[in-house]
Scaffold this active site. Structure first.
Site, PDB file in Angstrom:
ATOM      1  N   HIS A 299      28.616 -22.119 -10.076  1.00 32.00           N
ATOM      2  CA  HIS A 299      28.314 -23.404 -10.172  1.00 32.00           C
ATOM      3  C   HIS A 299      28.851 -24.252  -9.023  1.00 32.00           C
ATOM      4  CE1 HIS A 299      27.253 -27.622 -11.459  1.00 32.00           C
ATOM      5  NE2 HIS A 299      28.720 -27.944 -11.410  1.00 32.00           N
TER       6      HIS A 299
ATOM      7  N   LYS B  83       8.392 -17.542  10.890  1.00 32.42           N
ATOM      8  CA  LYS B  83       9.620 -18.056  10.212  1.00 32.42           C
ATOM      9  C   LYS B  83      10.679 -18.970  11.097  1.00 32.42           C
ATOM     10  CE  LYS B  83       7.708 -16.210   7.026  1.00 32.42           C
ATOM     11  NZ  LYS B  83       6.284 -16.099   7.499  1.00 32.42           N
TER      12      LYS B  83
ATOM     13  N   GLY C 114      -4.790 -19.667   2.783  1.00 32.63           N
ATOM     14  CA  GLY C 114      -3.895 -18.550   2.038  1.00 32.63           C
ATOM     15  C   GLY C 114      -2.623 -18.440   2.654  1.00 32.63           C
TER      16      GLY C 114
ATOM     17  N   ALA D 247      -7.719 -17.764   9.521  1.00 35.71           N
ATOM     18  CA  ALA D 247      -6.895 -17.183   8.791  1.00 35.71           C
ATOM     19  C   ALA D 247      -7.432 -16.814   7.396  1.00 35.71           C
ATOM     20  CB  ALA D 247      -5.616 -18.060   8.597  1.00 35.71           C
TER      21      ALA D 247
ATOM     22  N   ILE E 177      -1.141 -17.414   5.638  1.00 34.29           N
ATOM     23  CA  ILE E 177      -1.038 -17.872   6.984  1.00 34.29           C
ATOM     24  C   ILE E 177      -1.193 -19.232   7.046  1.00 34.29           C
ATOM     25  CG2 ILE E 177      -1.961 -17.476   9.234  1.00 34.29           C
ATOM     26  CD1 ILE E 177      -1.986 -14.359   8.778  1.00 34.29           C
TER      27      ILE E 177
HETATM   28  P1  FAD Z   1       1.968  -3.474  11.477  1.00 34.79           P
HETATM   29  O1  FAD Z   1       3.131  -4.277  11.461  1.00 34.79           O
HETATM   30  O2  FAD Z   1       0.749  -4.179  11.704  1.00 34.79           O
HETATM   31  O3  FAD Z   1       2.116  -2.453  12.680  1.00 34.79           O
HETATM   32  C1  FAD Z   1       1.306  -1.554  12.959  1.00 34.79           C
HETATM   33  C2  FAD Z   1       1.748  -1.086  14.485  1.00 34.79           C
HETATM   34  O4  FAD Z   1       0.693   0.379  14.582  1.00 34.79           O
HETATM   35  C3  FAD Z   1       1.482  -2.001  15.494  1.00 34.79           C
HETATM   36  O5  FAD Z   1       2.639  -1.914  16.301  1.00 34.79           O
HETATM   37  C4  FAD Z   1       0.267  -1.331  16.158  1.00 34.79           C
HETATM   38  O6  FAD Z   1       0.382  -1.489  17.662  1.00 34.79           O
HETATM   39  C5  FAD Z   1       0.584   0.336  15.977  1.00 34.79           C
HETATM   40  N1  FAD Z   1      -0.849   1.078  16.210  1.00 34.79           N
HETATM   41  C6  FAD Z   1      -2.026   0.610  15.424  1.00 34.79           C
HETATM   42  N2  FAD Z   1      -2.761   1.621  16.002  1.00 34.79           N
HETATM   43  C7  FAD Z   1      -2.328   2.543  16.731  1.00 34.79           C
HETATM   44  C8  FAD Z   1      -2.417   3.713  17.289  1.00 34.79           C
HETATM   45  N3  FAD Z   1      -3.690   4.222  17.204  1.00 34.79           N
HETATM   46  N4  FAD Z   1      -1.560   4.455  17.966  1.00 34.79           N
HETATM   47  C9  FAD Z   1      -0.168   3.669  18.150  1.00 34.79           C
HETATM   48  N5  FAD Z   1       0.286   2.753  17.582  1.00 34.79           N
HETATM   49  C10 FAD Z   1      -0.868   2.076  16.926  1.00 34.79           C
HETATM   50  N6  FAD Z   1       4.732 -10.060   5.609  1.00 34.79           N
HETATM   51  C11 FAD Z   1       5.908 -10.430   4.837  1.00 34.79           C
HETATM   52  O7  FAD Z   1       6.100  -9.632   4.277  1.00 34.79           O
HETATM   53  N7  FAD Z   1       6.557 -11.556   5.011  1.00 34.79           N
HETATM   54  C12 FAD Z   1       6.023 -12.524   5.680  1.00 34.79           C
HETATM   55  O8  FAD Z   1       6.669 -13.733   5.914  1.00 34.79           O
HETATM   56  C13 FAD Z   1       4.835 -12.294   6.643  1.00 34.79           C
HETATM   57  N8  FAD Z   1       4.335 -13.028   7.443  1.00 34.79           N
HETATM   58  C14 FAD Z   1       3.309 -12.977   8.166  1.00 34.79           C
HETATM   59  C15 FAD Z   1       2.921 -13.838   8.961  1.00 34.79           C
HETATM   60  C16 FAD Z   1       1.938 -13.720  10.004  1.00 34.79           C
HETATM   61  C17 FAD Z   1       1.256 -14.727  10.893  1.00 34.79           C
HETATM   62  C18 FAD Z   1       1.224 -12.709   9.793  1.00 34.79           C
HETATM   63  C19 FAD Z   1      -0.062 -12.138  10.618  1.00 34.79           C
HETATM   64  C20 FAD Z   1       1.527 -11.300   8.833  1.00 34.79           C
HETATM   65  C21 FAD Z   1       2.669 -11.841   8.108  1.00 34.79           C
HETATM   66  N9  FAD Z   1       3.092 -10.848   7.386  1.00 34.79           N
HETATM   67  C22 FAD Z   1       4.325 -10.935   6.335  1.00 34.79           C
HETATM   68  C23 FAD Z   1       2.460  -9.624   6.853  1.00 34.79           C
HETATM   69  C24 FAD Z   1       3.017  -8.394   7.471  1.00 34.79           C
HETATM   70  O9  FAD Z   1       3.266  -8.833   8.975  1.00 34.79           O
HETATM   71  C25 FAD Z   1       2.430  -7.135   7.341  1.00 34.79           C
HETATM   72  O10 FAD Z   1       2.431  -6.809   6.072  1.00 34.79           O
HETATM   73  C26 FAD Z   1       3.339  -6.019   8.412  1.00 34.79           C
HETATM   74  O11 FAD Z   1       3.610  -6.220   9.530  1.00 34.79           O
HETATM   75  C27 FAD Z   1       2.489  -4.604   7.916  1.00 34.79           C
HETATM   76  O12 FAD Z   1       3.516  -3.514   8.419  1.00 34.79           O
HETATM   77  P2  FAD Z   1       2.541  -2.358   8.999  1.00 34.79           P
HETATM   78  O13 FAD Z   1       3.704  -1.462   9.364  1.00 34.79           O
HETATM   79  O14 FAD Z   1       1.719  -1.773   7.936  1.00 34.79           O
HETATM   80  O15 FAD Z   1       1.687  -2.518  10.135  1.00 34.79           O
HETATM   81  P1  NAI Z   2      -4.910 -14.491   2.695  1.00 39.59           P
HETATM   82  O1  NAI Z   2      -5.540 -13.550   1.853  1.00 39.59           O
HETATM   83  O2  NAI Z   2      -3.655 -14.748   2.103  1.00 39.59           O
HETATM   84  O3  NAI Z   2      -5.714 -15.795   2.725  1.00 39.59           O
HETATM   85  C1  NAI Z   2      -7.053 -15.857   3.152  1.00 39.59           C
HETATM   86  C2  NAI Z   2      -7.740 -17.126   2.635  1.00 39.59           C
HETATM   87  O4  NAI Z   2      -8.853 -17.443   3.208  1.00 39.59           O
HETATM   88  C3  NAI Z   2      -7.987 -16.926   0.984  1.00 39.59           C
HETATM   89  O5  NAI Z   2      -7.688 -17.963   0.271  1.00 39.59           O
HETATM   90  C4  NAI Z   2      -9.560 -16.878   0.884  1.00 39.59           C
HETATM   91  O6  NAI Z   2     -10.263 -17.252  -0.131  1.00 39.59           O
HETATM   92  C5  NAI Z   2      -9.992 -17.583   2.295  1.00 39.59           C
HETATM   93  N1  NAI Z   2     -11.082 -17.459   2.973  1.00 39.59           N
HETATM   94  C6  NAI Z   2     -11.832 -16.022   3.336  1.00 39.59           C
HETATM   95  N2  NAI Z   2     -12.958 -16.356   3.803  1.00 39.59           N
HETATM   96  C7  NAI Z   2     -13.195 -17.563   3.983  1.00 39.59           C
HETATM   97  C8  NAI Z   2     -14.145 -18.529   4.594  1.00 39.59           C
HETATM   98  N3  NAI Z   2     -15.251 -17.729   5.143  1.00 39.59           N
HETATM   99  N4  NAI Z   2     -14.116 -19.657   4.602  1.00 39.59           N
HETATM  100  C9  NAI Z   2     -12.834 -20.354   4.051  1.00 39.59           C
HETATM  101  N5  NAI Z   2     -11.913 -19.784   3.610  1.00 39.59           N
HETATM  102  C10 NAI Z   2     -12.030 -18.371   3.161  1.00 39.59           C
HETATM  103  O7  NAI Z   2      -4.931 -14.123   4.186  1.00 39.59           O
HETATM  104  P2  NAI Z   2      -4.138 -14.663   5.623  1.00 39.59           P
HETATM  105  O8  NAI Z   2      -3.679 -16.168   5.185  1.00 39.59           O
HETATM  106  O9  NAI Z   2      -5.020 -14.553   6.556  1.00 39.59           O
HETATM  107  O10 NAI Z   2      -2.911 -13.670   5.249  1.00 39.59           O
HETATM  108  C11 NAI Z   2      -3.369 -12.199   5.642  1.00 39.59           C
HETATM  109  C12 NAI Z   2      -1.837 -11.591   4.960  1.00 39.59           C
HETATM  110  O11 NAI Z   2      -0.858 -11.495   5.665  1.00 39.59           O
HETATM  111  C13 NAI Z   2      -1.870 -11.855   3.574  1.00 39.59           C
HETATM  112  O12 NAI Z   2      -2.704 -11.438   2.616  1.00 39.59           O
HETATM  113  C14 NAI Z   2      -0.176 -11.627   3.297  1.00 39.59           C
HETATM  114  O13 NAI Z   2      -0.455 -10.350   2.720  1.00 39.59           O
HETATM  115  C15 NAI Z   2       0.206 -11.548   4.817  1.00 39.59           C
HETATM  116  N6  NAI Z   2       1.000 -12.702   4.972  1.00 39.59           N
HETATM  117  C16 NAI Z   2       2.169 -12.869   4.363  1.00 39.59           C
HETATM  118  C17 NAI Z   2       2.877 -13.918   4.121  1.00 39.59           C
HETATM  119  C18 NAI Z   2       4.221 -13.814   3.408  1.00 39.59           C
HETATM  120  O14 NAI Z   2       4.509 -13.049   2.824  1.00 39.59           O
HETATM  121  N7  NAI Z   2       4.838 -15.185   3.524  1.00 39.59           N
HETATM  122  C19 NAI Z   2       2.653 -14.820   5.454  1.00 39.59           C
HETATM  123  C20 NAI Z   2       1.736 -14.726   6.310  1.00 39.59           C
HETATM  124  C21 NAI Z   2       0.561 -13.736   5.847  1.00 39.59           C
END
Ligand code: FAD
Ligand code: NAI
Length: 476
Positions: free
Chosen positions: A453, A58, A192, A278, A194
């Protein structure tokens, strides 16, 4: 002597750290174990979300949006910019500072709430025992006992056999957040959440972005009408979205990524400067416990839990990305609070039907509840109302006229079943819809509510009025 805690939380992402703080608030003796290590070699709390997910993405979306506005949108306001430049190093430094501030903020919250923290890798060796080892050396550093265990180990990017990561060339989302220059041609596999967000960032900064998406449908989880609008908008913003595109191979040759994919016309070739993979995320559930403990997983390695997030082993809970439901930070955090309260003997539950989704493109796409297609396949009779942003006074004043608000209500009871918003600030606007739906509001309740508004929220009001054929600022 081995210390016994009321609760041990494994993982300090948005699921785990929230669970830990809530447990502490409820008077439970708590420790959180997390292994995340930042580039300085220090513990960095907040998991994927704060370190390489929600927050850094973000931050870059914000910077790139401002750049694009200065480049293309300021002129209509009479603001001229004689020479515009972007310093990627400064942009990335700001992002890193935001991440550092927030991750350190969690450390401070842990201290303030008396949450103990152990930096290391946890493994559950018995239903009441956790062994902690050094992440690098794998040497055992501690062993603790717990009356309850909350597993919150999150998820990792799915890897593709046909496109293994290659430093600086074939990268995952974490790599795409660290780029120190704008790639000329940027390929992204997966359109998707990402793919669209990071594709938007680098496209706004000047990359030619090509998204290769295997599926026929674009954003299939969203309402079809709005996902079509989003696609049209992104194409207009120069994102080249290719559906039905199946990746065959990606190889680095002469400092370029050579990609072969298949679409309806057959084999296609592309050359990119960078390729982001992604294609979804998978739960981190291997190496956390052995099979002998009896914690059951499904065929995709998600831990099986009941409505209270309790696993098949009493006293062991699992929350966040490692269990069913959307992989979203706010979903994991709610589960963290619910489990803490459950352990403390209180009643808590989550309405999984009302978890909002947001895609942070510009305009943003946000929705909660059912889409039209979902209503149809569930055999629900429904009515809809919608309102285009172009008819909103505030949207015009802001020059943010692209988009639509759509409300779906039950044809008999009028209860709101789904709200879908494609507009500037949709991530903020959706909260009022979630709240109303949580209160089981009808579309008439929304129509009878007074909205300030001029605001973008009035578009939600007008969409509710439109369900009843009485929107004021459009022809019904
Ligand atoms: P995580 O955030 O993955 O945290 C897990 C933690 O556990 C980590 O710190 C890891 O190091 C630790 N861990 C793992 N195994 C062990 C172990 N054995 N011992 C000790 N520690 C361990 N979601 C949204 O809602 N809004 C968004 O805008 C959004 N944007 C995203 C953008 C990107 C690029 C990505 C990749 C994800 C995004 N997500 C977003 C998804 C969101 O980041 C995840 O859904 C969320 O972080 C999951 O939370 P969690 O606590 O389950 O796991
Ligand atoms: P995603 O599931 O959102 O999208 C992955 C996309 O890749 C899908 O459309 C799928 O059809 C496609 N795909 C899968 N295999 C493929 C292949 N071999 N070739 C071409 N396309 C293929 O997963 P993404 O974007 O990796 O994000 C992971 C998760 O992180 C999301 O599911 C979401 O939960 C979380 N996230 C949330 C955000 C938000 O809330 N704004 C922002 C970023 C991530």
């Amino acid at each position: 002597m081995t210390t016994t805690y009321d609760v041990v939380v494994i993982g300090a992402g948005p699921a785990g750290y929230v669970a830990a703080i809530r447990c502490a608030q409820l008077g439970l003796k708590i420790v959180c174990i997390d292994e995340w290590t930042n580039h300085k070699g220090e513990s960095s709390l907040g998991g994927t979300c704060l370190n390489v997910g929600c927050i850094p993405s973000k931050a870059l979306l914000e910077s790139s949006h401002l750049y694009q506005q200065a480049n293309a949108d300021f002129e209509q306001h009479g603001i001229s910019v004689s020479s515009l430049d972007i310093n990627i190093e400064t942009m990335q430094a700001r992002k890193s500072q935001v991440v550092d501030d927030l991750t350190q903020g969690i450390q401070a919250l842990f201290k303030a709430n008396n949450v103990e923290l152990i930096h290391g890798r946890a493994k559950i060796t018995a239903t009441d025992t956790i062994e902690i080892s050094d992440r690098k050396t794998r040497k055992k550093i501690n062993e603790i006992k717990a009356k309850n265990i909350i597993i919150a180990t999150g998820s990792s990017p799915v890897r593709l056999q046909q496109a293994m990561l290659v430093d600086d060339y074939i990268i995952d989302s974490a790599g795409a957040l660290e780029l120190n220059a704008v790639p000329g041609r940027l390929g992204i596999v997966g359109a998707g959440a990402i793919g669209l967000e990071l594709g938007s960032v680098w496209s706004r900064l000047g990359s030619q972005v090509v998204l290769l998406e295997a599926m026929h449908d674009f954003l299939p989880a969203a309402d079809r009408k709005l996902s079509n609008l989003v696609k049209r908008s992104l194409v207009k913003q120069s994102l080249d979205i290719r559906l039905n595109a199946r990746l065959v191979s990606a190889k680095v040759k002469n400092k370029k990524v050579h990609v072969i994919y298949e679409d309806k016309k057959g084999e296609q070739k592309e050359v990119f400067d960078k390729l982001i993979i992604a294609v979804g995320r998978k739960p981190n559930t291997d190496r956390i416990f052995g099979e002998e403990l009896g914690i059951e997983k499904d065929e995709r390695c998600f831990i099986l839990v009941d409505d209270s997030c309790q696993t098949s082993v009493p006293g062991i809970y699992a929350i966040g990305d490692i269990v069913r439901g959307p992989m979203l930070a706010h979903k994991g955090s709610e589960e963290g609070m619910m489990v803490a309260e459950h352990i403390a003997g209180q009643h808590a539950e989550i309405n999984y039907d009302l978890i909002p989704s947001v895609i942070y493109t510009h305009p943003e796409l946000a929705w909660v509840g059912k889409s039209e297609d979902e209503c149809k396949s569930a055999g629900i009779k429904y009515k809809t109302g919608s309102f285009p942003l172009v008819a909103s006074g505030r949207a015009r004043a802001m020059a943010e006229t692209e988009g639509l608000v759509k409300i779906i209500a039950d044809a008999e009871t009028d209860r709101v079943l789904g709200v879908h918003i494609f507009s500037a600030q949709a991530s903020e606007l959706i909260a009022q819809a979630v709240l109303m739906m949580e209160m089981q509001a009808t579309s008439e309740d929304m129509a009878l509510t007074v909205f300030a508004h001029p605001t973008l929220s009035e578009a939600v009001h007008e969409a509710a009025l439109s369900v009843h054929g009485r929107a004021i600022h459009i022809k019904n």
